[in-house]
Write a protein that holds these residues in place. Structure first.
Motif, PDB file in Angstrom:
ATOM      1  N   TYR A  38       0.837  -1.206   0.000  1.00 50.80           N
ATOM      2  CA  TYR A  38       0.000   0.000   0.000  1.00 50.80           C
ATOM      3  C   TYR A  38       0.871   1.255   0.000  1.00 50.80           C
ATOM      4  O   TYR A  38       0.574   2.243  -0.697  1.00 50.80           O
ATOM      5  N   ALA A  39       1.967   1.216   0.779  1.00 48.39           N
ATOM      6  CA  ALA A  39       2.828   2.390   0.892  1.00 48.39           C
ATOM      7  C   ALA A  39       3.540   2.731  -0.409  1.00 48.39           C
ATOM      8  O   ALA A  39       3.960   3.873  -0.608  1.00 48.39           O
ATOM      9  N   LEU A  40       3.673   1.760  -1.325  1.00 43.75           N
ATOM     10  CA  LEU A  40       4.314   2.041  -2.603  1.00 43.75           C
ATOM     11  C   LEU A  40       3.637   3.192  -3.323  1.00 43.75           C
ATOM     12  O   LEU A  40       4.295   4.039  -3.936  1.00 43.75           O
ATOM     13  N   SER A  41       2.312   3.221  -3.264  1.00 47.09           N
ATOM     14  CA  SER A  41       1.572   4.288  -3.943  1.00 47.09           C
ATOM     15  C   SER A  41       1.051   5.344  -2.974  1.00 47.09           C
ATOM     16  O   SER A  41       0.455   6.333  -3.401  1.00 47.09           O
ATOM     17  N   HIS A  42       1.270   5.130  -1.669  1.00 50.71           N
ATOM     18  CA  HIS A  42       0.829   6.107  -0.662  1.00 50.71           C
ATOM     19  C   HIS A  42       1.947   6.291   0.376  1.00 50.71           C
ATOM     20  O   HIS A  42       1.760   6.004   1.563  1.00 50.71           O
ATOM     21  N   PRO A  43       3.110   6.776  -0.035  1.00 48.06           N
ATOM     22  CA  PRO A  43       4.267   6.783   0.874  1.00 48.06           C
ATOM     23  C   PRO A  43       4.119   7.699   2.077  1.00 48.06           C
ATOM     24  O   PRO A  43       4.815   7.512   3.080  1.00 48.06           O
ATOM     25  N   THR A  44       3.234   8.702   2.005  1.00 46.90           N
ATOM     26  CA  THR A  44       3.070   9.603   3.145  1.00 46.90           C
ATOM     27  C   THR A  44       1.793   9.325   3.921  1.00 46.90           C
ATOM     28  O   THR A  44       1.400  10.120   4.781  1.00 46.90           O
ATOM     29  N   ALA A  45       1.134   8.212   3.631  1.00 44.52           N
ATOM     30  CA  ALA A  45      -0.101   7.884   4.354  1.00 44.52           C
ATOM     31  C   ALA A  45       0.178   7.765   5.845  1.00 44.52           C
ATOM     32  O   ALA A  45       1.207   7.236   6.272  1.00 44.52           O
ATOM     33  N   SER A  46      -0.747   8.267   6.640  1.00 49.61           N
ATOM     34  CA  SER A  46      -0.659   8.060   8.081  1.00 49.61           C
ATOM     35  C   SER A  46      -1.193   6.675   8.427  1.00 49.61           C
ATOM     36  O   SER A  46      -2.113   6.178   7.779  1.00 49.61           O
ATOM     37  N   PRO A  47      -0.649   6.046   9.447  1.00 49.98           N
ATOM     38  CA  PRO A  47      -1.253   4.808   9.920  1.00 49.98           C
ATOM     39  C   PRO A  47      -2.669   5.084  10.438  1.00 49.98           C
ATOM     40  O   PRO A  47      -2.969   6.221  10.833  1.00 49.98           O
ATOM     41  N   PRO A  48      -3.537   4.088  10.433  1.00 52.23           N
ATOM     42  CA  PRO A  48      -4.915   4.330  10.879  1.00 52.23           C
ATOM     43  C   PRO A  48      -4.966   4.870  12.303  1.00 52.23           C
ATOM     44  O   PRO A  48      -4.291   4.369  13.196  1.00 52.23           O
ATOM     45  N   GLY A  49      -5.733   5.943  12.465  1.00 53.79           N
ATOM     46  CA  GLY A  49      -5.907   6.539  13.787  1.00 53.79           C
ATOM     47  C   GLY A  49      -4.837   7.510  14.213  1.00 53.79           C
ATOM     48  O   GLY A  49      -4.950   8.132  15.276  1.00 53.79           O
ATOM     49  N   ALA A  50      -3.800   7.684  13.398  1.00 59.00           N
ATOM     50  CA  ALA A  50      -2.668   8.518  13.809  1.00 59.00           C
ATOM     51  C   ALA A  50      -2.733   9.917  13.216  1.00 59.00           C
ATOM     52  O   ALA A  50      -3.407  10.162  12.212  1.00 59.00           O
ATOM     53  N   ASN A  51      -2.004  10.828  13.876  1.00 61.45           N
ATOM     54  CA  ASN A  51      -1.735  12.182  13.386  1.00 61.45           C
ATOM     55  C   ASN A  51      -2.954  13.087  13.360  1.00 61.45           C
ATOM     56  O   ASN A  51      -3.083  13.944  12.495  1.00 61.45           O
ATOM     57  N   ASP A  52      -3.836  12.899  14.333  1.00 57.18           N
ATOM     58  CA  ASP A  52      -4.953  13.816  14.548  1.00 57.18           C
ATOM     59  C   ASP A  52      -4.499  14.833  15.588  1.00 57.18           C
ATOM     60  O   ASP A  52      -4.524  14.564  16.797  1.00 57.18           O
ATOM     61  N   PHE A  53      -4.085  16.006  15.123  1.00 55.29           N
ATOM     62  CA  PHE A  53      -3.540  17.002  16.037  1.00 55.29           C
ATOM     63  C   PHE A  53      -4.621  17.758  16.803  1.00 55.29           C
ATOM     64  O   PHE A  53      -4.302  18.628  17.623  1.00 55.29           O
ATOM     65  N   SER A  54      -5.879  17.389  16.587  1.00 57.28           N
ATOM     66  CA  SER A  54      -6.948  17.919  17.434  1.00 57.28           C
ATOM     67  C   SER A  54      -7.265  16.983  18.594  1.00 57.28           C
ATOM     68  O   SER A  54      -8.082  17.303  19.451  1.00 57.28           O
ATOM     69  N   CYS A  55      -6.595  15.829  18.636  1.00 53.89           N
ATOM     70  CA  CYS A  55      -6.841  14.833  19.687  1.00 53.89           C
ATOM     71  C   CYS A  55      -6.392  15.385  21.040  1.00 53.89           C
ATOM     72  O   CYS A  55      -5.304  15.960  21.165  1.00 53.89           O
ATOM     73  N   LYS A  56      -7.205  15.165  22.052  1.00 52.98           N
ATOM     74  CA  LYS A  56      -6.867  15.567  23.409  1.00 52.98           C
ATOM     75  C   LYS A  56      -6.805  14.328  24.298  1.00 52.98           C
ATOM     76  O   LYS A  56      -7.737  13.536  24.335  1.00 52.98           O
ATOM     77  N   PRO A  57      -5.707  14.157  25.007  1.00 53.37           N
ATOM     78  CA  PRO A  57      -5.570  12.978  25.864  1.00 53.37           C
ATOM     79  C   PRO A  57      -6.639  12.931  26.949  1.00 53.37           C
ATOM     80  O   PRO A  57      -7.135  13.965  27.414  1.00 53.37           O
ATOM     81  N   THR A  58      -6.983  11.727  27.360  1.00 53.39           N
ATOM     82  CA  THR A  58      -7.968  11.512  28.416  1.00 53.39           C
ATOM     83  C   THR A  58      -7.260  11.286  29.744  1.00 53.39           C
ATOM     84  O   THR A  58      -6.042  11.064  29.795  1.00 53.39           O
ATOM     85  N   ALA A  59      -8.037  11.307  30.817  1.00 58.19           N
ATOM     86  CA  ALA A  59      -7.467  11.029  32.136  1.00 58.19           C
ATOM     87  C   ALA A  59      -6.921   9.609  32.203  1.00 58.19           C
ATOM     88  O   ALA A  59      -5.928   9.341  32.890  1.00 58.19           O
ATOM     89  N   ALA A  60      -7.578   8.684  31.481  1.00 60.84           N
ATOM     90  CA  ALA A  60      -7.125   7.289  31.474  1.00 60.84           C
ATOM     91  C   ALA A  60      -5.811   7.127  30.732  1.00 60.84           C
ATOM     92  O   ALA A  60      -4.987   6.265  31.080  1.00 60.84           O
ATOM     93  N   HIS A  61      -5.607   7.939  29.688  1.00 60.39           N
ATOM     94  CA  HIS A  61      -4.386   7.852  28.877  1.00 60.39           C
ATOM     95  C   HIS A  61      -3.857   9.260  28.640  1.00 60.39           C
ATOM     96  O   HIS A  61      -3.994   9.818  27.552  1.00 60.39           O
ATOM     97  N   PRO A  62      -3.224   9.838  29.657  1.00 60.40           N
ATOM     98  CA  PRO A  62      -2.847  11.253  29.569  1.00 60.40           C
ATOM     99  C   PRO A  62      -1.649  11.542  28.672  1.00 60.40           C
ATOM    100  O   PRO A  62      -1.433  12.703  28.317  1.00 60.40           O
ATOM    101  N   ARG A  63      -0.886  10.499  28.327  1.00 56.16           N
ATOM    102  CA  ARG A  63       0.306  10.731  27.499  1.00 56.16           C
ATOM    103  C   ARG A  63       0.050  10.273  26.072  1.00 56.16           C
ATOM    104  O   ARG A  63      -0.276   9.095  25.839  1.00 56.16           O
ATOM    105  N   PRO A  64       0.207  11.163  25.084  1.00 56.83           N
ATOM    106  CA  PRO A  64       0.133  10.731  23.680  1.00 56.83           C
ATOM    107  C   PRO A  64       1.235   9.715  23.396  1.00 56.83           C
ATOM    108  O   PRO A  64       2.270   9.687  24.067  1.00 56.83           O
TER     109      PRO A  64
END
Length: 297
Positions: A38-64
């Motif tokens: 897949y990366a051959l034709s999408h070399p800059t693709a983000s892995p699923p769920g990654a690189n959402d810079f609007s994400c805010k950590p929760t109390a359960a998982h406070p560290r990104p």
């Protein structure tokens, strides 16, 4: 080969700033082979769920969680399995492409201290966006060793809670004796340092006994305040001997896949997709909810 090497080296050298480029997330993958296709034709693709810079950590998982890929890999093909798992667990997940040509398929080939500096800048970007005080890091191969340079030399120790290395090159590799064999040939040292070193400085810097690793490991493997977990596999064909991945120190936990499943034959490049390795990562990031994996689960 020499001509190709020089062209590739030129591509790397002319990229003055390593890439942190990322685009839309690609699909989850079951193994490194399908991810690489897949990366051959999408070399800059983000892995699923990654690189959402609007994400805010929760109390359960406070560290990104920042994912750090191995030599020649990119963020997507190393992490298209684990990234989505961690996102579903509730983490903010980030995975940069660093140490290679901007937008290029092959990353993490450049000079390790330089890439480590760029990794530190990326961590600062994640901390600023999420408001978190620290991150956790999960790295594969070079990606598990390189953050140690950031921790020791670049002020990263105060910004990291846990470092998890999957088959990391912590004490270098002899590639099952191939490194010694090449260097023993007439002109072999010049070839390794000149041609290979020009195309992939990180490759030479990860040899057993390299100047970089000697300095990194001098005075102890760890820095105070950071927890370390290493997951190695007996069938590692890249980091050899596989025990060179292990660290020592009071805050270190070393694992071997075969201690959880004796018949697990996972090798170096696919360890980020191994279900036991994935669970050991989850355990290291969230010890309060840890459970012991086996051959089936």
């Amino acid at each position: 080969m020499t001509g190709l090497a020089l062209v590739t080296a030129s591509m790397i050298v002319t990229t003055s700033v390593a890439s942190a480029s990322e685009s839309a997330a690609g699909p989850a993958q079951p193994n490194i082979v399908s991810a690489a296709v897949y990366a051959l034709s999408h070399p800059t693709a983000s892995p699923p769920g990654a690189n959402d810079f609007s994400c805010k950590p929760t109390a359960a998982h406070p560290r990104p969680v920042v994912l750090s890929n191995g030599t020649g890999a990119n963020a997507y093909d190393d992490w298209a399995g684990l990234s989505g798992v961690l996102k579903r667990d509730g983490y903010c997940v980030f995975a940069p492409n660093l140490g290679g040509p901007e937008g290029g398929l092959f990353q993490a080939v450049g000079d390790i201290p330089t890439t480590a500096g760029q990794f530190g800048q990326y961590v600062d970007k994640v901390l600023a966006a999420t408001g978190a005080a620290k991150v956790d890091i999960v790295g594969h191969s070079q990606g598990g060793m390189l953050p140690r340079y950031y921790l020791k030399y670049l002020g990263g120790a105060s910004k990291v809670g846990t470092l998890v290395g999957l088959a990391p090159s912590n004490h270098g590799t002899n590639l099952d004796g191939l490194v010694d064999a090449v260097r023993s040939l007439p002109g072999g040292g010049d070839f390794a340092d000149g041609v290979i070193g020009a195309v992939c400085p990180a490759c030479v810097q990860q040899e057993v006994g390299s100047t970089l690793l000697a300095g990194l490991n001098d005075g102890g493997d760890t820095v105070p305040g950071v927890n370390y977990t290493v997951v190695a596999t007996r069938t590692d064909e890249v980091v050899t001997p596989y025990t060179s991945a292990y660290l020592s120190g009071p805050t270190v936990t070393n694992h071997r896949l075969q201690d959880y499943c004796m018949i697990d034959g996972t090798e170096h490049i696919n360890i980020t997709y191994d279900h036991i390795a994935i669970q050991l990562v989850r355990n290291a990031l969230d010890p309060a909810h840890a459970w012991t994996p086996n051959c089936l689960t």
